[in-house]
Design a protein around this motif. Structure first.
Motif: not given
Lengths: 281, 281
Positions: A29-34, A214-218, A244-261
């Motif tokens: 996410p772009a906001h991390l580049l700073k 996941g992304a590769q489809g198995g 990369y489940a999310g790409n905004g400031t909430d990317f980590a929340i989205k990642a956590g949700e996908e890992a939990q799923r």
């Protein structure tokens, strides 16, 4: 980490998820580049958000090397940040003549040398025994040997048949002379369940590191059904679908949700396929 | 660097010597340890002393990685210091699924990414086509594919026979679909001349990178006799026998003397085996 401790962690968390930290500076996410170290800032938040749902982290070293010395610093900080309860995998696919493989082993296992201390490293088998053995000289450290990979090119050589066995089977058989299920795992691509069933017949007790879900489809259920043994015996890696489940400031929340799923799905399969006395194959 | 330019350099210097910069901080002369960057200080003097006698330099990446981020800085300075007239080889033995091999390609070929700009990289073939092709997307850069390596473990898998051909021959044949002699070379261990003769029959036009002469004991004349083609077609690597020829303050002089000794021998073989119309096989 020992085989026993790893299985304890899997049982405790009801998860055999490995999160692939394939962190590409061009995709975060772009906001991390700073940030002073955007890659580490990204990894730190991903780790915080996913650590309750996974038992392992696997940075693919290419993503860090591509950034030169700076990338190695991000990698070092990342590895230091991962809790000791999690099994760490340097996905490096190394392998060289004996004394040189010894240096790669120091790279990933000896923090006094490189600053890094992984639990395991992925190794390519092409150069044979003396390219693998130096990694096994480090106590409690693991080799994860490439057997059957998930990419299309795997058919070029891994399935070549000699003495009625594909090359990947020769690798599985020969390498059992080098270490047992307490020190060695295998990379097995998850694209086809029938391969997994076949491989489980050759290495009943070893952990298999399975990319391609996941992304590769198995299919996670198919892999679990055909790959699991009585100590689980699976580490299933997902990289892009989580980080990369999310790409905004909430990317980590989205990642956590996908890992939990994925963890919740895994809890079902552990119950369904791991504790049975009769194996499905 | 192009095939033509490389052969011009060989003809000009009457040398097909590659100096292996396998610089181990534990082995370099003690007086260098007080330098800010002892590894680069060592390499700089070795390069100055050998550049007139060789056409190529090959740092094995393991030696640099084992030192972490600091090692990558030494590597970067070393590569920048090598004159453009010399063909540079990142001996990395990498290989991963497509998008990840692409990152390894950036690591070694794209200075805007990692700070490194090698002419070539050694690649392990186990994962097949899509693990190799991303390296070929960089113009004028080379892949040097492992075929038959010089270590004892090479017999474990590389000589497994399928369809009457050893695995290394399958690698040589299949990989010719990916690139020609203008973009691909092969690693061929120099321990047995009969193998070299056999391989030359399969890949008549390609350059072969031959380790195993020098400290590992292969015969320079045998390799030259059976490996040479009409564009020389050989890069013969010597590492320890040159860079550790001495271990005092005169280490670079000793290294230069050993490189010159090999170059003088090579001049004879170039004359004897390279210009003949009738090949010895």
């Amino acid at each position: 980490m020992t085989h026993k401790t790893l299985f304890e962690q899997i049982s405790l968390k009801k998860s055999y998820l490995c999160v692939g930290l394939d962190t590409d500076i061009r995709k975060i996410p772009a906001h991390l580049l700073k940030e002073a170290d955007p890659v580490f800032a990204f990894n730190k938040q991903i780790i915080d958000a996913t650590l309750d749902f996974c038992v392992s982290y696997k940075p693919n070293i290419a993503f860090y090397e591509a950034m030169g010395a700076k990338g190695w610093e991000s990698l070092q900080k990342t590895i230091e940040y991962i809790p000791k309860s999690h099994f760490t995998i340097a996905d490096a696919k190394r392998g060289d003549i004996g004394n040189t493989s010894g240096l790669y082993a120091r790279t990933f296992f000896d923090p006094t040398s490189s600053g890094l201390s992984f639990d395991s490293v992925t190794v390519a088998p092409y150069m044979g025994s003396d390219s693998v053995l130096p990694f096994l000289e480090f106590e409690n450290k693991w080799v994860i040997l490439l057997a059957l990979t998930s990419n299309s090119g795997s058919a070029d050589f891994q399935r070549i048949t000699a003495d009625d066995k594909p090359l990947f089977e020769h690798v599985l058989i020969k390498s059992q002379e080098w270490a047992g299920a307490d020190r060695m795992m295998y990379v097995v691509g998850a694209t086809q369940a029938k391969d997994l069933k076949y491989i489980r017949g050759i290495v009943p007790d070893h952990f298999l590191l399975v990319p391609g879900v996941g992304a590769q489809g198995g299919s996670l259920e198919e892999v679990s059904k055909y790959g699991m043994n009585k100590s689980c015996g699976l580490l299933i890696n997902a990289s892009r679908s989580i980080i990369y489940a999310g790409n905004g400031t909430d990317f980590a929340i989205k990642a956590g949700e996908e890992a939990q799923r994925m963890q919740q799905e895994m809890a079902v399969y552990l119950d369904k396929y791991c504790n049975q006395i009769e194996r499905p194959f």
